[in-house]
Design a protein around this motif. Structure first.
Motif, short mmCIF file in Angstrom:
data_model
loop_
_atom_site.label_atom_id
_atom_site.label_comp_id
_atom_site.label_asym_id
_atom_site.label_seq_id
_atom_site.Cartn_x
_atom_site.Cartn_y
_atom_site.Cartn_z
N ALA A 96 -36.19 -29.41 -7.85
CA ALA A 96 -37.14 -29.24 -6.75
C ALA A 96 -36.85 -27.97 -5.98
CB ALA A 96 -37.06 -30.45 -5.82
N PRO A 97 -37.90 -27.23 -5.61
CA PRO A 97 -37.72 -26.05 -4.76
C PRO A 97 -37.67 -26.44 -3.28
CG PRO A 97 -40.02 -26.24 -5.33
CD PRO A 97 -39.31 -27.39 -6.02
N PHE A 98 -37.18 -25.53 -2.48
CA PHE A 98 -37.23 -25.68 -1.03
C PHE A 98 -38.23 -24.69 -0.47
CE2 PHE A 98 -33.25 -27.69 -1.90
CZ PHE A 98 -33.02 -28.59 -0.86
N CYS A 99 -38.90 -25.09 0.60
CA CYS A 99 -39.69 -24.13 1.35
C CYS A 99 -38.79 -23.57 2.45
CB CYS A 99 -40.93 -24.79 1.96
SG CYS A 99 -41.93 -23.58 2.87
N LEU A 100 -38.46 -22.30 2.32
CA LEU A 100 -37.59 -21.63 3.28
C LEU A 100 -38.20 -20.25 3.53
CD1 LEU A 100 -34.86 -21.84 4.82
CD2 LEU A 100 -33.83 -20.61 2.90
N PRO A 101 -38.99 -20.09 4.58
CA PRO A 101 -39.64 -18.81 4.83
C PRO A 101 -38.66 -17.64 4.80
CG PRO A 101 -40.48 -20.47 6.33
CD PRO A 101 -39.33 -21.10 5.60
N GLN A 102 -39.16 -16.51 4.36
CA GLN A 102 -38.29 -15.34 4.15
C GLN A 102 -37.52 -14.96 5.40
OE1 GLN A 102 -40.02 -12.09 1.95
NE2 GLN A 102 -38.85 -10.57 3.09
N ARG A 103 -38.13 -15.07 6.58
CA ARG A 103 -37.41 -14.68 7.79
C ARG A 103 -36.17 -15.55 7.99
NH1 ARG A 103 -39.16 -18.25 11.88
NH2 ARG A 103 -41.09 -19.36 11.34
N LEU A 104 -36.26 -16.83 7.60
CA LEU A 104 -35.09 -17.70 7.71
C LEU A 104 -34.08 -17.41 6.61
CD1 LEU A 104 -36.86 -21.08 8.60
CD2 LEU A 104 -35.73 -19.47 10.14
N THR A 105 -34.56 -17.10 5.41
CA THR A 105 -33.65 -16.70 4.33
C THR A 105 -32.88 -15.46 4.74
OG1 THR A 105 -35.23 -17.57 2.71
CG2 THR A 105 -33.51 -16.11 1.89
N GLU A 106 -33.57 -14.49 5.33
CA GLU A 106 -32.89 -13.27 5.78
C GLU A 106 -31.89 -13.59 6.90
OE1 GLU A 106 -35.57 -10.14 6.79
OE2 GLU A 106 -36.63 -10.21 4.87
N GLU A 107 -32.24 -14.52 7.78
CA GLU A 107 -31.32 -14.90 8.86
C GLU A 107 -30.04 -15.51 8.29
OE1 GLU A 107 -31.36 -18.22 12.39
OE2 GLU A 107 -33.18 -17.01 12.12
N ILE A 108 -30.20 -16.38 7.29
CA ILE A 108 -29.03 -17.00 6.65
C ILE A 108 -28.17 -15.94 5.96
CG2 ILE A 108 -28.35 -18.54 4.76
CD1 ILE A 108 -30.89 -20.21 5.47
N LEU A 109 -28.81 -15.04 5.22
CA LEU A 109 -28.06 -14.00 4.52
C LEU A 109 -27.41 -13.03 5.50
CD1 LEU A 109 -30.56 -13.34 1.60
CD2 LEU A 109 -28.18 -14.03 1.32
N THR A 110 -28.07 -12.73 6.60
CA THR A 110 -27.49 -11.83 7.60
C THR A 110 -26.24 -12.46 8.22
OG1 THR A 110 -29.66 -10.87 8.08
CG2 THR A 110 -27.95 -10.55 9.73
N ASP A 111 -26.28 -13.77 8.48
CA ASP A 111 -25.08 -14.45 8.96
C ASP A 111 -23.96 -14.37 7.92
OD1 ASP A 111 -26.36 -15.11 11.30
OD2 ASP A 111 -26.85 -17.17 10.69
N GLY A 112 -24.32 -14.55 6.64
CA GLY A 112 -23.32 -14.43 5.59
C GLY A 112 -22.75 -13.04 5.50
N LEU A 113 -23.62 -12.03 5.67
CA LEU A 113 -23.16 -10.64 5.66
C LEU A 113 -22.16 -10.39 6.77
CD1 LEU A 113 -23.72 -7.70 4.48
CD2 LEU A 113 -25.32 -7.46 6.39
N ALA A 114 -22.47 -10.87 7.97
CA ALA A 114 -21.56 -10.69 9.11
C ALA A 114 -20.21 -11.38 8.84
CB ALA A 114 -22.19 -11.23 10.38
N GLY A 115 -20.26 -12.56 8.22
CA GLY A 115 -19.04 -13.27 7.91
C GLY A 115 -18.16 -12.53 6.92
N LEU A 116 -18.77 -11.68 6.10
CA LEU A 116 -18.02 -10.88 5.13
C LEU A 116 -17.64 -9.51 5.69
CD1 LEU A 116 -20.21 -11.77 2.03
CD2 LEU A 116 -17.79 -12.36 2.29
N GLY A 117 -17.96 -9.27 6.95
CA GLY A 117 -17.61 -7.99 7.58
C GLY A 117 -18.66 -6.92 7.43
N GLY A 118 -19.86 -7.28 6.98
CA GLY A 118 -20.90 -6.29 6.77
C GLY A 118 -21.86 -6.21 7.94
#
Length: 816
Positions: A96-118
């Motif tokens: 099954a897919p999830f509905c996750l609008p791109q702005r929220l996907t980017e928010e999640i990835l941006t948090d991950g980036l910050a956690g990696l020092g980026g």
């Protein structure tokens, strides 16, 4: 402004693809710089669906909690024809897919980036790329220089070993490389509205897909009670509104839905395109920069994120010195095959959805009902959409192919029939997690050799043999004995090894070499250990081998290099006392002036017609192929000829380096003459026109078009063809493209303005590229003692079109 190299990879574009690439590289210890020209992240939902293969990538990045926090899991998709249900696709838990609008996907990835020092550097725009090897070779130690513009207008030149273009469908990176974006745009416009539904009767986990002769309408549930409404817009509708969408929903949908509280309304066109290549030397394309397709099926964001993962682990392996640069050659064929399949499938869905003739609608309905009865969509389409059935080709060299030709074991035949277990396919996800191959705790930088027992459970001897064989590459490969996998101090269930054998369709003791992204590189048994050794040796660099392409920490070179010891070839005409050095255009070497030579006064002047590196007699001369390098070579030529003072003539491209010579040695330059010259401020080419010029590096047809255009379409096709053909022989594609990048982005006008050298600019009246107005805004403002002359009945090549008039004009100026 120059900046020293403090990273390994420059990523252009901070959407989901660029963010994923940055995170994947950072977690593998690769230094990254991520830039984006936008002032902030998009506030709109844009792409919607996230399929399981993409969820795997987010989980491996440790971002699963963010997905669980926001996303809506979709469990059913119902298709309607003329408002009657014809098919229903039921989503199983693992597909099954999830509905996750791109702005929220980017928010999640941006948090991950910050956690990696980026971090993301906002409002930084890529202007140009220099130093790209347009032969496609990856030369050890060579870098790419990016010209960047900051929000305050500061221009920075940044040198870096690798570049990833994740900058969308209008990619500047792709345009810089001159890579064609092949395909087409659908005629229809589409209207999107994200809104809530008053007194909502819709299920929160079901997608509704309405098809009719009046058009298509998709309704997709989103987080926070929103719904995505997607439909084809009427031809007369340019900018849709909520009222427009309400009218179309009433007409095409189930009825009784009142849209309220809109979050986003937009009208757009859909493209189906793919870049001709996803890589050129040290520069790569990913996401929409590499491919664009219809939103049918919700694959766009997923394909981009999966591009990023595929590229990142390979690039990290090369940068760390673990793998050979040849590993990167697999990026384009692997991801282009996926892009082609997505473009093909979504194009078919889009066209079928737009069918309106009775026969077409009847065929579509019969097909959908058949698919529903046979559960074909559930069993075959859904696993492909989920990303569980992608199989990468595993090309072998001749030696490997010979070794495989005789291999017809029963398990290899079975795995060929089951795409999810064959070489090139990914390990089943849960099996990969249980074996420690995947998941947030798995080492992302290693390949894994999974050793399976036979039906009696025996693997010890084979596991030891595999460990011994892989020992020279222990830094790149780990060995996992499925029969001995433990969690903490407790042995896993004995069924794990049995399950692995069952899911991988092999009951004999054997091994699977698995990539960091979970795909199987090689499967074999004890008799294939030699083949495994050959594969490891092809892929990896032993620690006792020299690393020829690792990090490069050298500082950026100065903009204006010192004169080189290289002496360029030149053809001398005349033996007069007034010395003149002549530089050619981008479309030919010194031979392009041959028609002009009989009309020159050799008693008063000595002309040296020089070939720049990469042209004519210097066709094979190595260099950076920049206008500044040409200027340095001019001084070397003058020194070799014993000419202390000289005048300079530069045609088109050659017009810029003659001015750079003036900067380097102003006391040696008597006069400047520019023939349709590139000014000191450079000659930018609009993005829309750039592919025409960039592809002229290797396409004679493009050169014909440009030559015909710049001569006002007034010369015979025979002459245009001959000049284009001669040009292909006079300059190769690498030099052509490098000089093109150099003159269109180099700007030293502030340093040259006010120079009191006598200067003459000459333009042809039929040349639309270099006009009197352009010269008045550049050349005439830069040089107080400048003159401007327009030659009648001439275009961009006056030395050929009007040689007598040009010789007379120029020698009169030189004689003053």
């Amino acid at each position: 402004m120059f900046t020293e190299n403090d990273c390994d990879v420059l990523i252009v574009g901070a959407g989901p693809t660029g963010l994923t690439a940055a995170c994947e590289l950072l977690r593998r210890g690769v230094r990254v710089r991520l830039i984006d020209q936008a002032p902030g992240a998009s506030v709109h939902s844009k792409a919607m669906l996230v399929w399981p293969r993409t969820l795997d990538i987010l989980e491996d990045l440790g971002l699963a909690d963010g997905v669980d926090k926001y996303a809506v899991k979709l469990r059913q998709m119902t298709y309607y024809s003329e408002k009657r249900p014809v098919s229903r696709m039921r989503m199983t838990e693992d597909l099954a897919p999830f509905c996750l609008p791109q702005r929220l996907t980017e928010e999640i990835l941006t948090d991950g980036l910050a956690g990696l020092g980026g971090t993301i550097e906002r409002e930084v725009r890529l202007l140009a790329l220099h130093g790209v090897d347009f032969s496609g070779a990856i030369t050890p130690g060579r870098n790419v220089t990016a010209t960047l513009e900051h929000a305050d207008g500061t221009v920075e030149r940044f040198t870096v070993p690798w570049v990833i273009g994740a900058d969308g469908a209008t990619s500047v990176v792709r345009n810089q490389l001159g890579i064609a974006y092949e395909g087409a745009t659908y005629e229809n416009r589409f209207l999107i509205t994200d809104a809530k539904v008053a007194d909502n009767p819709l299920d929160p986990d079901e997608v509704h897909y309405y098809q009719s002769r009046l058009g298509v309408l998709a309704i997709v549930p989103q987080p926070y009670g929103l719904y995505r409404f997607f439909t084809n817009a009427p031809a007369e509708l340019d900018d849709g509104t909520l009222e427009d969408m309400q009218r179309l929903v009433d007409l095409r949908g189930p009825g009784g839905l009142k849209l309220v509280d809109p979050d986003w309304v937009t009208t757009f066109r859909v493209h189906r395109r793919r870049a001709a290549s996803f890589q050129l030397s040290r520069v790569f394309l990913a996401g929409d920069a590499a491919h664009a397709h219809s939103p049918m099926g919700g694959q766009g964001l997923n394909t981009g994120i999966q591009d990023a993962q595929n590229l990142a682990w390979k690039l990290a392996s090369v940068i760390r010195g673990d793998a050979r640069p040849a590993l990167l050659d697999s990026y384009t064929p692997e991801r282009a095959a996926v892009a082609d399949a997505v473009v093909r499938d979504t194009d078919l869905q889009t066209r079928a959805a737009m069918w309106s003739r009775n026969s077409q609608v009847a065929l579509r309905d019969v097909t959908m009902r058949t698919l529903d009865r046979t559960r074909t969509l559930d069993r075959y389409y859904l696993p492909i959409a989920a990303g569980r059935r992608w199989v990468y080709d595993t090309p072998q060299d001749d030696q490997g192919a010979k070794g495989r030709a005789g291999r017809t074991s029963w398990c290899s035949m079975k795995s060929t029939l089951r795409r999810h277990a064959r070489e090139g396919a990914a390990l089943p996800r849960q099996l990969a997690v249980d074996l420690g191959v995947a998941g947030p705790s798995a080492d992302p930088g290693l390949h894994t050799l999974v050793v399976l027992p036979d039906a009696r459970g025996g693997t010890r001897d084979l596991a030891e043999a595999v460990r011994h064989l892989a020992a020279p590459w222990r830094a790149q490969v780990r060995v996992v004995d499925a029969a001995a996998v433990r969690t903490g101090t407790r042995r896993r269930k004995p069924a794990l090894a049995d399950r692995a054998a069952r899911e991988l369709h092999c009951k004999r003791a054997g091994f699977h070499l698995v990539r960091p992204d979970g795909h199987i590189v090689l499967h074999g048994h004890r008799e294939e250990l030699d083949e495994l050794h050959q594969m490891l040796d092809r892929l990896f660099i032993r620690r006792d081998e020299p690393i020829v392409d690792s990090r490069t920490d050298s500082p950026v070179e100065e903009d204006m290099s010192a004169p080189s010891q290289y002496v360029p070839p030149a053809h001398i005409v005349g033996d007069g006392t007034h010395k003149v050095i002549v530089l050619h255009s981008l479309f030919g070497g010194h031979e392009s002036f041959r028609t002009w030579w009989p009309y020159l006064d050799g008693t008063r002047y000595s002309y040296a017609f020089m070939d720049a590196r990469g042209f004519g007699k210097a066709l094979d001369a190595a260099g950076t192929y920049s206008t500044d390098e040409i200027a340095s070579d001019v001084l070397s030529l003058a020194d070799s000829l014993g000419w202390q003072e000289f005048s300079l003539i530069g045609h088109s491209l050659g017009g810029q380096p003659i001015q750079q010579v003036l900067l380097k040695a102003p006391h040696r330059v008597r006069k400047l003459i520019g023939l349709s010259p590139v000014p000191a401020s450079g000659m930018p080419i609009p993005d829309s026109d750039f592919p025409l010029f960039a592809e002229a590096a290797h396409k004679v047809e493009n050169r014909r078009i440009i030559i015909d255009l710049t001569t006002g379409n007034k010369l015979t096709p025979t002459w245009v063809d001959a000049w284009a053909e001669a040009s292909m022989k006079q300059v190769g594609p690498v030099a052509f493209r490098s000089y093109l990048d150099s003159f269109r982005t180099t700007d030293f006008s502030a340093r040259i303005t006010g120079a009191d050298v006598p200067a003459l600019a000459v333009v042809g009246e039929n040349d639309p590229a270099v006009t009197p107005d352009a010269m008045n805004e550049t050349w005439m403002k830069h040089y107080p003692n400048a003159e401007l002359a327009v030659i009648g009945n001439s275009g961009h090549y006056p030395m050929v079109e009007t040689p007598v008039a040009l010789a007379t004009l120029l020698e009169n100026f030189l004689a003053k």
